[in-house]
Design an enzyme around this catalytic site. Structure first.
Site, PDB file in Angstrom:
ATOM      1  N   LYS A 192      -5.450  -3.486  13.698  1.00  0.00           N
ATOM      2  CA  LYS A 192      -4.791  -2.470  14.514  1.00  0.00           C
ATOM      3  C   LYS A 192      -5.299  -2.553  15.958  1.00  0.00           C
ATOM      4  CE  LYS A 192      -3.897   0.820  10.780  1.00  0.00           C
ATOM      5  NZ  LYS A 192      -4.518   0.117   9.640  1.00  0.00           N
ATOM      6  N   GLU A 216       0.832  -1.198   0.000  1.00  0.00           N
ATOM      7  CA  GLU A 216       0.000   0.000   0.000  1.00  0.00           C
ATOM      8  C   GLU A 216       0.870   1.253   0.000  1.00  0.00           C
ATOM      9  OE1 GLU A 216      -1.412   1.419   4.055  1.00  0.00           O
ATOM     10  OE2 GLU A 216      -1.553  -0.753   4.273  1.00  0.00           O
TER      11      GLU A 216
END
Length: 304
Positions: free
Chosen positions: A158, A24
Site C-alpha cells: 500500500k 480476502e
C-alpha cells in the site's frame, strides 16, 4: 480439527482439479460501504470465473472457516456489524470462540494453505509503516509471506507505507518480490515507482514455475507478485505524493497510531482525491484477480 466448510463451487473445483484463487474478505467488511462492498466482491469473483478459475473468498463465520462463500453469505457478511479483522494472531481465537471475522492478507494465506490453494489475489499487502524505526509497526503480512507457501498477487505494498523498508524486510525474510511485466516496483495506486524490482517475470507460466520450484526445493514461504495497476486507472505518483504527505501529517498531528493509522489514511486519501483512490483500488483488485487466475491455471498444468 478445524471446522472448515467449502462452498459448493469450490468443492466441485477440488473434485475436478480446477484452478482456484483465494480472496480476502476485509474488502467486504472494512473496505467500503454496503452495497458497494458486495457488488465489488461479486465483480472480482466473476473476473476470476471469466478467466477460467474458481474464486474462494475466505471468512470465519460463527467459528467456521469458510473456503468460498455462497451468494447469501456474501450478502450477509457485507451487511454484518462488528466483524473482527483477523490476522495470524487472532484467527485461531476467533474460530475457537465461535466468532465472525474477515480475513486479512496473512489470515487469507493461512486459510489458503489449509485448503490446498496456492494462489491468492488481493489489492495491496501490508508492510513497514512510516516511522517504524520508533513504532515497530510492521504488518504480519510480511512474515506470513516468509513462511506460508502461497503466491500473492498484489499491486505492491500500500502506498501509505514505507515501501523501501518493506522491500528490505521481504529481502531479509527470503521472499521473492517479482514485478510483472516491468522493471520497477508498482506503488499501489501508481503503476510505477523509482524503485527497481528485485525480480521481473513477464508470463504467468514463469510465475507458476517459480512457485513449483520453491516447493520442490523445500523452501518455506510464498512469492509476492507486484502487478501494476493499468495505466488508464492509475493515479500518477507526482499527483499522489502531496496527498500522501498531507494525510500523513494530519495523522501525526492528531496522534493517530497503531491499527487506527491505516483506516485513517485511506479515508483521508479518499477524501483528498475526491474518490479517485477508491476507483483505482477497485481497478487494481480486478486486475490482480485476472492475473491470479492465469497463474492458478498454469499451476494446474504443472501438476503431475
Amino acid at each position: 480439527m478445524i471446522n472448515m466448510i467449502y462452498s459448493a463451487e469450490v468443492a466441485a473445483a477440488r473434485e475436478t482439479g480446477a484452478a482456484i484463487v483465494a480472496l480476502e474478505s476485509t474488502i467486504i467488511t472494512h473496505g467500503m460501504p454496503y452495497p458497494q462492498n458486495v457488488e465489488v466482491a461479486a465483480q472480482v469473483e466473476d473476473d476470476i470465473r471469466a478467466a477460467g478459475a474458481v474464486p474462494a473468498t475466505m471468512a470465519v463465520i460463527d467459528g467456521v472457516l469458510h473456503i468460498g462463500l455462497e451468494a447469501d453469505q456474501l450478502q450477509a457478511l457485507g451487511q454484518a456489524q462488528n466483524v473482527a479483522k483477523i490476522s495470524r494472531a487472532d484467527m485461531p481465537a476467533c474460530i475457537a470462540t465461535g466468532g465472525t471475522g474477515a480475513t486479512t492478507v496473512a489470515a487469507t494465506m493461512i486459510a489458503a494453505r489449509l485448503a490446498g490453494i496456492s494462489v491468492f489475489a488481493t489489492g495491496g499487502i501490508g508492510g513497514v509503516h512510516k516511522g517504524a524505526e520508533t513504532s515497530f509497526d510492521i504488518s504480519a503480512d510480511l512474515l506470513e509471506l516468509a513462511q506460508t507457501p502461497v503466491t500473492v498477487v498484489a499491486a505492491g505494498a500500500k502506498a501509505i507505507l514505507d515501501i523501501p523498508k518493506t522491500l528490505e524486510v521481504l529481502e531479509t525474510q527470503g521472499v521473492p518480490v517479482i514485478a510483472f511485466g516491468q522493471d520497477s516496483i508498482p506503488a499501489f495506486w501508481s503503476a510505477t515507482s523509482d524503485l527497481r524490482a528485485p525480480l521481473r517475470m513477464d508470463r504467468a507460466v514463469e510465475i507458476a514455475r517459480g512457485h513449483a520450484t520453491r516447493q520442490a526445493m523445500g523452501l518455506p514461504g510464498g512469492q509476492l507478485i507486484a502487478n501494476p495497476i493499468p495505466e488508464a486507472d492509475q493515479i500518477a505518483a507526482e499527483d499522489l505524493a502531496p496527498v500522501l504527505k498531507q494525510a500523513q501529517t494530519e495523522a501525526d498531528t492528531q496522534g493517530i497510531s497503531g491499527k487506527d493509522v491505516t483506516p485513517f489514511l485511506l479515508q483521508r486519501i479518499f477524501e483528498l482525491t475526491k474518490g479517485r483512490s477508491l476507483t483505482a483500488n477497485i481497478a487494481l483488485v480486478r486486475n490482480n484477480a485476472r492475473l491470479a487466475a492465469e497463474i492458478a491455471k498454469e499451476l494446474v498444468k504443472l501438476k503431475p
